[in-house]
Design a protein around this motif. Structure first.
Motif, PDB file in Angstrom:
ATOM      1  N   GLU A 141       5.928 -12.804   3.046  1.00  0.00           N
ATOM      2  CA  GLU A 141       5.282 -12.096   1.934  1.00  0.00           C
ATOM      3  C   GLU A 141       4.266 -11.079   2.428  1.00  0.00           C
ATOM      4  O   GLU A 141       4.100 -10.012   1.827  1.00  0.00           O
ATOM      5  CB  GLU A 141       4.609 -13.100   1.000  1.00  0.00           C
ATOM      6  N   THR A 142       3.548 -11.410   3.484  1.00  0.00           N
ATOM      7  CA  THR A 142       2.511 -10.517   4.002  1.00  0.00           C
ATOM      8  C   THR A 142       3.058  -9.448   4.933  1.00  0.00           C
ATOM      9  O   THR A 142       2.365  -8.482   5.237  1.00  0.00           O
ATOM     10  CB  THR A 142       1.438 -11.314   4.745  1.00  0.00           C
ATOM     11  N   GLY A 143       4.292  -9.622   5.390  1.00  0.00           N
ATOM     12  CA  GLY A 143       4.869  -8.649   6.302  1.00  0.00           C
ATOM     13  C   GLY A 143       4.642  -8.958   7.762  1.00  0.00           C
ATOM     14  O   GLY A 143       4.999  -8.161   8.634  1.00  0.00           O
ATOM     15  N   VAL A 144       4.049 -10.119   8.077  1.00  0.00           N
ATOM     16  CA  VAL A 144       3.913 -10.523   9.474  1.00  0.00           C
ATOM     17  C   VAL A 144       5.304 -10.676  10.093  1.00  0.00           C
ATOM     18  O   VAL A 144       5.540 -10.312  11.252  1.00  0.00           O
ATOM     19  CB  VAL A 144       3.116 -11.836   9.586  1.00  0.00           C
ATOM     20  N   VAL A 145       6.235 -11.214   9.309  1.00  0.00           N
ATOM     21  CA  VAL A 145       7.640 -11.264   9.695  1.00  0.00           C
ATOM     22  C   VAL A 145       8.400 -10.414   8.699  1.00  0.00           C
ATOM     23  O   VAL A 145       8.315 -10.632   7.490  1.00  0.00           O
ATOM     24  CB  VAL A 145       8.182 -12.706   9.698  1.00  0.00           C
ATOM     25  N   LEU A 146       9.134  -9.430   9.199  1.00  0.00           N
ATOM     26  CA  LEU A 146       9.869  -8.538   8.313  1.00  0.00           C
ATOM     27  C   LEU A 146      11.276  -9.054   8.093  1.00  0.00           C
ATOM     28  O   LEU A 146      11.879  -9.642   8.996  1.00  0.00           O
ATOM     29  CB  LEU A 146       9.922  -7.119   8.897  1.00  0.00           C
ATOM     30  N   PRO A 147      11.836  -8.844   6.902  1.00  0.00           N
ATOM     31  CA  PRO A 147      13.186  -9.290   6.619  1.00  0.00           C
ATOM     32  C   PRO A 147      14.206  -8.516   7.441  1.00  0.00           C
ATOM     33  O   PRO A 147      13.961  -7.392   7.850  1.00  0.00           O
ATOM     34  CB  PRO A 147      13.365  -9.011   5.122  1.00  0.00           C
ATOM     35  N   GLY A 148      15.342  -9.160   7.642  1.00  0.00           N
ATOM     36  CA  GLY A 148      16.409  -8.483   8.367  1.00  0.00           C
ATOM     37  C   GLY A 148      17.064  -9.399   9.341  1.00  0.00           C
ATOM     38  O   GLY A 148      16.632 -10.501   9.593  1.00  0.00           O
ATOM     39  N   ASP A 158      -1.187  -2.751   7.903  1.00  0.00           N
ATOM     40  CA  ASP A 158      -1.477  -3.828   8.835  1.00  0.00           C
ATOM     41  C   ASP A 158      -1.456  -5.143   8.063  1.00  0.00           C
ATOM     42  O   ASP A 158      -2.321  -5.368   7.210  1.00  0.00           O
ATOM     43  CB  ASP A 158      -2.846  -3.610   9.471  1.00  0.00           C
ATOM     44  N   PRO A 159      -0.477  -6.021   8.323  1.00  0.00           N
ATOM     45  CA  PRO A 159      -0.386  -7.258   7.529  1.00  0.00           C
ATOM     46  C   PRO A 159      -1.598  -8.161   7.690  1.00  0.00           C
ATOM     47  O   PRO A 159      -1.892  -8.964   6.806  1.00  0.00           O
ATOM     48  CB  PRO A 159       0.883  -7.930   8.072  1.00  0.00           C
ATOM     49  N   TRP A 160      -2.304  -8.029   8.801  1.00  0.00           N
ATOM     50  CA  TRP A 160      -3.445  -8.913   9.051  1.00  0.00           C
ATOM     51  C   TRP A 160      -4.638  -8.594   8.163  1.00  0.00           C
ATOM     52  O   TRP A 160      -5.623  -9.343   8.149  1.00  0.00           O
ATOM     53  CB  TRP A 160      -3.835  -8.861  10.527  1.00  0.00           C
ATOM     54  N   ARG A 161      -4.555  -7.490   7.405  1.00  0.00           N
ATOM     55  CA  ARG A 161      -5.625  -7.181   6.460  1.00  0.00           C
ATOM     56  C   ARG A 161      -5.450  -7.939   5.148  1.00  0.00           C
ATOM     57  O   ARG A 161      -6.330  -7.892   4.286  1.00  0.00           O
ATOM     58  CB  ARG A 161      -5.660  -5.677   6.189  1.00  0.00           C
ATOM     59  N   ASP A 205       0.800  -1.208   0.000  1.00  0.00           N
ATOM     60  CA  ASP A 205       0.000   0.000   0.000  1.00  0.00           C
ATOM     61  C   ASP A 205       0.841   1.270   0.000  1.00  0.00           C
ATOM     62  O   ASP A 205       0.318   2.365   0.096  1.00  0.00           O
ATOM     63  CB  ASP A 205      -0.933   0.024   1.213  1.00  0.00           C
ATOM     64  N   VAL A 206       2.187   1.159  -0.081  1.00  0.00           N
ATOM     65  CA  VAL A 206       3.022   2.355  -0.156  1.00  0.00           C
ATOM     66  C   VAL A 206       2.750   3.042  -1.490  1.00  0.00           C
ATOM     67  O   VAL A 206       2.951   2.443  -2.553  1.00  0.00           O
ATOM     68  CB  VAL A 206       4.516   2.008  -0.048  1.00  0.00           C
ATOM     69  N   PRO A 207       2.272   4.293  -1.487  1.00  0.00           N
ATOM     70  CA  PRO A 207       1.924   4.964  -2.752  1.00  0.00           C
ATOM     71  C   PRO A 207       3.134   5.110  -3.659  1.00  0.00           C
ATOM     72  O   PRO A 207       4.258   5.277  -3.205  1.00  0.00           O
ATOM     73  CB  PRO A 207       1.415   6.345  -2.294  1.00  0.00           C
ATOM     74  N   ARG A 208       2.872   5.028  -4.944  1.00  0.00           N
ATOM     75  CA  ARG A 208       3.928   5.205  -5.931  1.00  0.00           C
ATOM     76  C   ARG A 208       3.651   6.462  -6.743  1.00  0.00           C
ATOM     77  O   ARG A 208       2.517   6.794  -7.050  1.00  0.00           O
ATOM     78  CB  ARG A 208       3.997   3.995  -6.858  1.00  0.00           C
ATOM     79  N   LEU A 219      -7.943 -15.978  10.165  1.00  0.00           N
ATOM     80  CA  LEU A 219      -7.242 -16.487  11.338  1.00  0.00           C
ATOM     81  C   LEU A 219      -7.805 -15.850  12.608  1.00  0.00           C
ATOM     82  O   LEU A 219      -8.058 -14.645  12.657  1.00  0.00           O
ATOM     83  CB  LEU A 219      -5.741 -16.187  11.247  1.00  0.00           C
ATOM     84  N   THR A 220      -7.994 -16.671  13.629  1.00  0.00           N
ATOM     85  CA  THR A 220      -8.438 -16.156  14.915  1.00  0.00           C
ATOM     86  C   THR A 220      -7.271 -15.437  15.610  1.00  0.00           C
ATOM     87  O   THR A 220      -6.126 -15.521  15.166  1.00  0.00           O
ATOM     88  CB  THR A 220      -8.941 -17.289  15.813  1.00  0.00           C
ATOM     89  N   ALA A 221      -7.587 -14.772  16.711  1.00  0.00           N
ATOM     90  CA  ALA A 221      -6.537 -14.047  17.443  1.00  0.00           C
ATOM     91  C   ALA A 221      -5.439 -14.998  17.900  1.00  0.00           C
ATOM     92  O   ALA A 221      -4.241 -14.700  17.784  1.00  0.00           O
ATOM     93  CB  ALA A 221      -7.145 -13.320  18.638  1.00  0.00           C
ATOM     94  N   ARG A 222      -5.818 -16.148  18.428  1.00  0.00           N
ATOM     95  CA  ARG A 222      -4.810 -17.114  18.886  1.00  0.00           C
ATOM     96  C   ARG A 222      -4.033 -17.682  17.706  1.00  0.00           C
ATOM     97  O   ARG A 222      -2.806 -17.875  17.774  1.00  0.00           O
ATOM     98  CB  ARG A 222      -5.474 -18.241  19.672  1.00  0.00           C
ATOM     99  N   GLU A 223      -4.720 -17.946  16.586  1.00  0.00           N
ATOM    100  CA  GLU A 223      -4.032 -18.469  15.403  1.00  0.00           C
ATOM    101  C   GLU A 223      -3.044 -17.447  14.861  1.00  0.00           C
ATOM    102  O   GLU A 223      -1.985 -17.821  14.343  1.00  0.00           O
ATOM    103  CB  GLU A 223      -5.050 -18.858  14.334  1.00  0.00           C
ATOM    104  N   ARG A 224      -3.345 -16.168  14.982  1.00  0.00           N
ATOM    105  CA  ARG A 224      -2.401 -15.142  14.559  1.00  0.00           C
ATOM    106  C   ARG A 224      -1.132 -15.194  15.408  1.00  0.00           C
ATOM    107  O   ARG A 224      -0.023 -15.052  14.882  1.00  0.00           O
ATOM    108  CB  ARG A 224      -3.046 -13.754  14.667  1.00  0.00           C
ATOM    109  N   GLU A 225      -1.298 -15.393  16.693  1.00  0.00           N
ATOM    110  CA  GLU A 225      -0.134 -15.498  17.577  1.00  0.00           C
ATOM    111  C   GLU A 225       0.732 -16.686  17.175  1.00  0.00           C
ATOM    112  O   GLU A 225       1.962 -16.582  17.079  1.00  0.00           O
ATOM    113  CB  GLU A 225      -0.587 -15.654  19.028  1.00  0.00           C
ATOM    114  N   VAL A 226       0.086 -17.818  16.947  1.00  0.00           N
ATOM    115  CA  VAL A 226       0.820 -19.027  16.579  1.00  0.00           C
ATOM    116  C   VAL A 226       1.477 -18.851  15.213  1.00  0.00           C
ATOM    117  O   VAL A 226       2.638 -19.231  15.008  1.00  0.00           O
ATOM    118  CB  VAL A 226      -0.121 -20.249  16.579  1.00  0.00           C
ATOM    119  N   PHE A 227       0.746 -18.248  14.268  1.00  0.00           N
ATOM    120  CA  PHE A 227       1.277 -18.043  12.918  1.00  0.00           C
ATOM    121  C   PHE A 227       2.525 -17.166  12.941  1.00  0.00           C
ATOM    122  O   PHE A 227       3.513 -17.447  12.249  1.00  0.00           O
ATOM    123  CB  PHE A 227       0.208 -17.415  12.034  1.00  0.00           C
TER     124      PHE A 227
END
Length: 291
Positions: free
Chosen positions: A284-291, A218-221, A187-190, A228-236
């Motif tokens: 890919e979704t940004g839940v985990v960022l590279p680095g 927000d990657p969860w969007r 969603d970063v504008p170009r 995914l439920t709230a708990r499944e998001r934590e586990v994911f």
């Protein structure tokens, strides 16, 4: 060929270098619970072996698949092997820390990948891990490769698809500096010269286009994660960071059956074959960022 122990994990080695195959064979056959059932010097030979021995005592449980081989490469071979028998587990082997084919292997259905200079015990553990139906995601090399590969692919797509950036590059001016983190955020504008009036005209004239600053998405969007439920998001998120079931149990104070249930539901909702593909989605979704 020597008889294979009844419950030994059967391994096929696919590599175009005889010395490499010989070294892997010696290592694998030194273990009482593992056995090499065949060798292949290219991808096509690996596919033929799986097809020929399907359902027999020589049918491999795990294939050690080199990425770079003449003829059919390891990526295409992985895809073909899994088409023949989805129960086979493939470990992609790569020489380079930033091998662009490694991520393709994961998308093709491989259950993990390792560097060829990994320690012998890492390779043996990886074979046992994927044979159990899990995936090789814990080693730091795997997380590092995923980080670089996903970020690099996203950055390349951002540059290739951005009319302003590509237009400036063709004019000989420096490209806009798009960070790897921003490259992962869709969603970063170009800046588009055709739509942005004076700013666009300035970009067309050779100045570096301005990329407006926005808050991180927000990657969860992401549509893949919305169910995914709230708990499944934590586990994911913990899966994405390479934690094992045992480590997730300790982190969230959950029982083993509960963690296994959550993992199963997460994979089903994501349409992921195994944990490695779940890790790719996390990057890919940004839940985990590279680095």
């Amino acid at each position: 060929m020597t008889a294979t122990a009844p419950h030994a994990v059967r391994v096929l080695i696919a590599d175009d270098q005889p010395l490499v195959r010989g070294g892997f064979r010696m290592l694998v056959d030194s273990q009482p619970d593992l056995a090499v059932v065949g060798e292949a010097d290219d991808g096509a030979a690996a596919v033929d072996f799986v097809r020929t021995h399907a359902g027999s005592a020589l049918a491999p449980d795990v294939v050690l698949m080199d990425v770079r081989m003449p003829g059919m490469n390891g990526i295409d071979a992985t895809r073909s092997v899994l088409h023949l028998d989805p129960r086979v587990r493939v470990i992609v082997l790569t020489t380079f820390d930033l091998d662009e084919y490694a991520l393709e292997g994961i998308h093709a259905g491989a259950s993990g990948f390792l560097l060829k200079d990994a320690r012998p015990e890492e390779l043996l553990d990886a074979i046992r891990t994927v044979a159990r139906g899990d995936a090789v995601i814990a080693p730091s090399t795997t997380r590092r490769l995923l980080s670089h590969l996903v970020a690099g692919a996203a950055g390349a797509d951002a540059v290739r698809d951005d009319p302003a950036v590509t237009g400036v590059a063709q004019a000989g001016a420096p490209r806009a500096d798009v960070s790897r983190v921003d490259a992962l955020r869709s969603d970063v504008p170009r800046t588009d010269p055709a739509r942005n009036g004076a700013a666009g005209a300035a970009g067309a004239a050779g100045s570096v286009p301005e990329v407006p600053h926005t808050c991180p998405r927000d990657p969860w969007r992401d549509p893949r994660l919305r169910t995914l439920t709230a708990r499944e998001r934590e586990v994911f998120e913990l899966i994405g960071n390479g934690l094992s079931n045992g480590e997730i149990m300790a982190e969230l104070f959950l029982s083993e059956p509960t963690v296994k249930t959550h993992v199963s539901h997460i994979l089903a909702k994501l349409g992921a074959r195994d944990r490695v593909q779940a890790v790719v989605i996390a990057y890919e979704t940004g839940v985990v960022l590279p680095g």
